[in-house]
Design a protein around this motif. Structure first.
Motif, mmCIF file in Angstrom:
data_model
loop_
_atom_site.group_PDB
_atom_site.id
_atom_site.type_symbol
_atom_site.label_atom_id
_atom_site.label_comp_id
_atom_site.label_asym_id
_atom_site.label_seq_id
_atom_site.Cartn_x
_atom_site.Cartn_y
_atom_site.Cartn_z
ATOM 1 N N GLU A 154 32.578 47.861 48.651
ATOM 2 C CA GLU A 154 33.422 48.541 47.647
ATOM 3 C C GLU A 154 33.713 47.612 46.470
ATOM 4 O O GLU A 154 33.634 48.020 45.304
ATOM 5 C CB GLU A 154 34.747 48.968 48.276
ATOM 6 C CG GLU A 154 34.659 50.128 49.244
ATOM 7 C CD GLU A 154 35.945 50.347 50.026
ATOM 8 O OE1 GLU A 154 35.924 51.157 50.945
ATOM 9 O OE2 GLU A 154 36.961 49.693 49.708
ATOM 10 N N MET A 178 31.534 47.834 36.415
ATOM 11 C CA MET A 178 32.022 47.321 35.125
ATOM 12 C C MET A 178 30.877 47.079 34.141
ATOM 13 O O MET A 178 31.030 47.267 32.937
ATOM 14 C CB MET A 178 32.817 46.023 35.343
ATOM 15 C CG MET A 178 34.127 46.199 36.083
ATOM 16 S SD MET A 178 35.268 47.354 35.274
ATOM 17 C CE MET A 178 35.331 48.687 36.478
ATOM 18 N N ILE A 196 42.933 45.097 38.996
ATOM 19 C CA ILE A 196 41.615 45.589 39.415
ATOM 20 C C ILE A 196 41.608 47.114 39.360
ATOM 21 O O ILE A 196 42.527 47.771 39.857
ATOM 22 C CB ILE A 196 41.265 45.061 40.817
ATOM 23 C CG1 ILE A 196 41.069 43.540 40.711
ATOM 24 C CG2 ILE A 196 40.010 45.739 41.359
ATOM 25 C CD1 ILE A 196 40.645 42.866 41.983
ATOM 26 N N ALA A 197 40.593 47.650 38.732
ATOM 27 C CA ALA A 197 40.440 49.103 38.598
ATOM 28 C C ALA A 197 38.958 49.434 38.696
ATOM 29 O O ALA A 197 38.108 48.583 38.435
ATOM 30 C CB ALA A 197 40.995 49.570 37.261
ATOM 31 N N THR A 236 37.080 45.174 31.243
ATOM 32 C CA THR A 236 35.971 45.193 32.213
ATOM 33 C C THR A 236 35.567 43.769 32.594
ATOM 34 O O THR A 236 35.293 43.482 33.758
ATOM 35 C CB THR A 236 34.734 45.950 31.667
ATOM 36 O OG1 THR A 236 34.302 45.333 30.462
ATOM 37 C CG2 THR A 236 35.028 47.406 31.418
ATOM 38 N N ILE A 271 38.226 42.311 34.995
ATOM 39 C CA ILE A 271 38.134 42.810 36.382
ATOM 40 C C ILE A 271 37.077 42.013 37.154
ATOM 41 O O ILE A 271 37.308 41.583 38.287
ATOM 42 C CB ILE A 271 37.812 44.324 36.375
ATOM 43 C CG1 ILE A 271 39.021 45.101 35.864
ATOM 44 C CG2 ILE A 271 37.407 44.806 37.771
ATOM 45 C CD1 ILE A 271 38.737 46.562 35.515
ATOM 46 N N VAL A 272 35.935 41.800 36.512
ATOM 47 C CA VAL A 272 34.871 41.022 37.162
ATOM 48 C C VAL A 272 35.356 39.597 37.438
ATOM 49 O O VAL A 272 35.133 39.039 38.529
ATOM 50 C CB VAL A 272 33.591 41.012 36.279
ATOM 51 C CG1 VAL A 272 32.539 40.078 36.855
ATOM 52 C CG2 VAL A 272 33.031 42.423 36.150
ATOM 53 N N ILE A 324 37.685 39.517 40.445
ATOM 54 C CA ILE A 324 36.952 39.691 41.713
ATOM 55 C C ILE A 324 36.253 38.384 42.102
ATOM 56 O O ILE A 324 36.335 37.931 43.241
ATOM 57 C CB ILE A 324 35.932 40.846 41.593
ATOM 58 C CG1 ILE A 324 36.666 42.183 41.468
ATOM 59 C CG2 ILE A 324 34.975 40.858 42.772
ATOM 60 C CD1 ILE A 324 35.773 43.367 41.110
ATOM 61 N N LYS A 325 35.596 37.763 41.129
ATOM 62 C CA LYS A 325 34.855 36.529 41.427
ATOM 63 C C LYS A 325 35.790 35.391 41.837
ATOM 64 O O LYS A 325 35.399 34.500 42.585
ATOM 65 C CB LYS A 325 34.023 36.119 40.205
ATOM 66 C CG LYS A 325 32.808 36.997 39.972
ATOM 67 C CD LYS A 325 31.926 36.430 38.884
ATOM 68 C CE LYS A 325 30.745 37.317 38.553
ATOM 69 N NZ LYS A 325 29.873 37.617 39.676
ATOM 70 N N LEU A 384 38.426 35.502 43.648
ATOM 71 C CA LEU A 384 39.098 35.721 44.936
ATOM 72 C C LEU A 384 38.856 34.578 45.918
ATOM 73 O O LEU A 384 39.769 34.147 46.628
ATOM 74 C CB LEU A 384 38.608 37.043 45.539
ATOM 75 C CG LEU A 384 39.395 37.605 46.709
ATOM 76 C CD1 LEU A 384 40.769 38.087 46.266
ATOM 77 C CD2 LEU A 384 38.652 38.774 47.342
ATOM 78 N N THR A 426 40.785 48.105 49.208
ATOM 79 C CA THR A 426 39.606 47.267 48.938
ATOM 80 C C THR A 426 40.008 45.804 48.818
ATOM 81 O O THR A 426 39.355 44.915 49.381
ATOM 82 C CB THR A 426 38.909 47.742 47.642
ATOM 83 O OG1 THR A 426 38.541 49.114 47.796
ATOM 84 C CG2 THR A 426 37.677 46.925 47.346
ATOM 85 N N ILE A 427 41.072 45.540 48.093
ATOM 86 C CA ILE A 427 41.550 44.152 47.929
ATOM 87 C C ILE A 427 41.943 43.574 49.294
ATOM 88 O O ILE A 427 41.519 42.479 49.668
ATOM 89 C CB ILE A 427 42.753 44.093 46.958
ATOM 90 C CG1 ILE A 427 42.307 44.458 45.537
ATOM 91 C CG2 ILE A 427 43.385 42.700 46.965
ATOM 92 C CD1 ILE A 427 43.460 44.693 44.571
ATOM 93 N N ASN A 436 38.990 42.819 51.530
ATOM 94 C CA ASN A 436 38.253 41.623 51.134
ATOM 95 C C ASN A 436 39.018 40.346 51.471
ATOM 96 O O ASN A 436 38.412 39.338 51.850
ATOM 97 C CB ASN A 436 37.917 41.681 49.640
ATOM 98 C CG ASN A 436 36.687 42.525 49.388
ATOM 99 O OD1 ASN A 436 35.571 42.032 49.377
ATOM 100 N ND2 ASN A 436 36.877 43.837 49.238
#
Lengths: 116, 204
Positions: free
Chosen positions: A46, A54, B80-81, B107, B110-111, B114-115, B117, B140-141, B144
């Motif tokens: 996910e 994105m 995060i969306a 955008t 957000i990437v 995520i990276k 984390l 999701t968060i 992970n």
């Protein structure tokens, strides 16, 4: 806008790697398809899907996705939608963001409105 | 003092990451912690979604709770969306050009979040207690963080608001550590500090 709903069985995605599965999903969703995946996504997949989404956003025709995963439980009978086997651990719905809106989303109950 | 004693007395360095949906109050909470322990804020708060579009850090935050001393780095993440729509920003009065610029930056943010984390030691997953907690992003968060074996605390925020429903959040996340707070008014913040100290002990 017209949307199509595809019910994707295990057999379609079971041999794909996580990366391939995410690419497969995005290739369909950007073409206005709502996917119901019998082989639900893991949370890692996910997150990968969100990340890859994105890079696909063009702010014109595609602004992202809506994502819902329903996890299997003891009283989970939704797998009967698809097959007789008991492989189903839950399923995932992925839709173009503009295609659906959540009316009510509680554990076990998912009500979504599909745009006309 | 021997080097072993010195090492033992040295505050543990912890990267404390603020994760969650857009407009859950991550920056407000990070600012509260920053002001309490370092007299500094981490970022700018706004009603317009995606105000935080790059990772904001506040380093050398000397934190202490229940005898546990920590050298915190507060890392405020972009929300995060799974979608970013410039039209949403225009509803808040931004011009088309401003909205598009904000969307592009969002955008990327957000990437970036995520990276990052994998670099976080302890995470605060901030949830807006006035909204339904069933947004897939929250799950999701959390999924992970569990997968990466990161200690985390679920923090329903905005409990000072009349629409806040802590019970719904606690019911949805029964198996996790849930500490409700009001980042603006400070309600629950001492309990959160105690829990951060406990979670930090799990970090090697």
């Amino acid at each position: 806008m017209r949307y199509r709903v595809d019910f994707i069985p295990f057999s379609e995605t079971i041999d794909l790697s996580s990366e391939e599965k995410v690419s497969y999903i995005l290739s369909k969703v950007v073409r206005n398809t709502i996917l119901v995946l019998e082989d639900g996504l893991s949370h890692t997949e996910e997150m990968n899907l969100i990340e890859k989404t994105m890079s696909k956003i063009d702010f014109d025709k595609f602004v992202g996705i809506k994502l819902f995963s329903i996890e299997g439980g003891d009283d989970f009978k939704w797998s009967r939608l698809f097959s007789k086997n008991n492989k189903t651990k839950g399923f995932t719905i992925v839709a173009p963001n503009e295609a659906v809106s959540v009316i009510k989303d509680k554990r076990g109950i998912l009500s979504i409105r599909i745009a006309g | 003092m021997s080097w072993r004693l010195w090492l033992k007395s040295k505050p543990k360095s912890i990267n404390l990451g603020f994760y969650g949906e857009v407009n859950a109050g991550k920056t407000t909470l990070a600012n509260k912690i920053g002001k309490d322990w370092a007299d500094q804020e981490v970022g700018v708060v706004s009603e317009i979604p995606h105000e935080t579009r790059t990772i904001q850090k506040l380093e050398k935050v000397n934190f202490s709770s229940n005898g546990t001393k920590l050298d915190l780095t507060l890392i405020d993440m972009p929300g995060i969306a799974s979608s970013v729509n410039p039209k949403e920003f225009m509803k808040h009065g931004l011009s088309a050009g401003e909205a598009m610029q904000r969307a592009k930056e969002a955008t990327r943010g957000i990437v970036e979040a995520i990276k990052f984390l994998e670099n976080v030691d302890v995470a605060l997953v901030v949830i807006d207690a006035t909204r339904t907690p069933f947004d897939q992003v929250n799950f999701t968060i959390i999924g992970n963080l569990e997968h990466q074996k990161k200690p985390f605390i679920l923090v329903p925020n905005k409990i000072d608001l009349p629409d806040a429903d802590i019970r719904v959040v606690k019911d949805a996340f029964q198996e996790y550590t849930v500490i409700p707070v009001s980042a603006i008014q400070g309600d629950g913040i001492e309990t959160l500090y105690d829990t951060i100290a406990k979670m930090a002990k799990k970090v090697r």
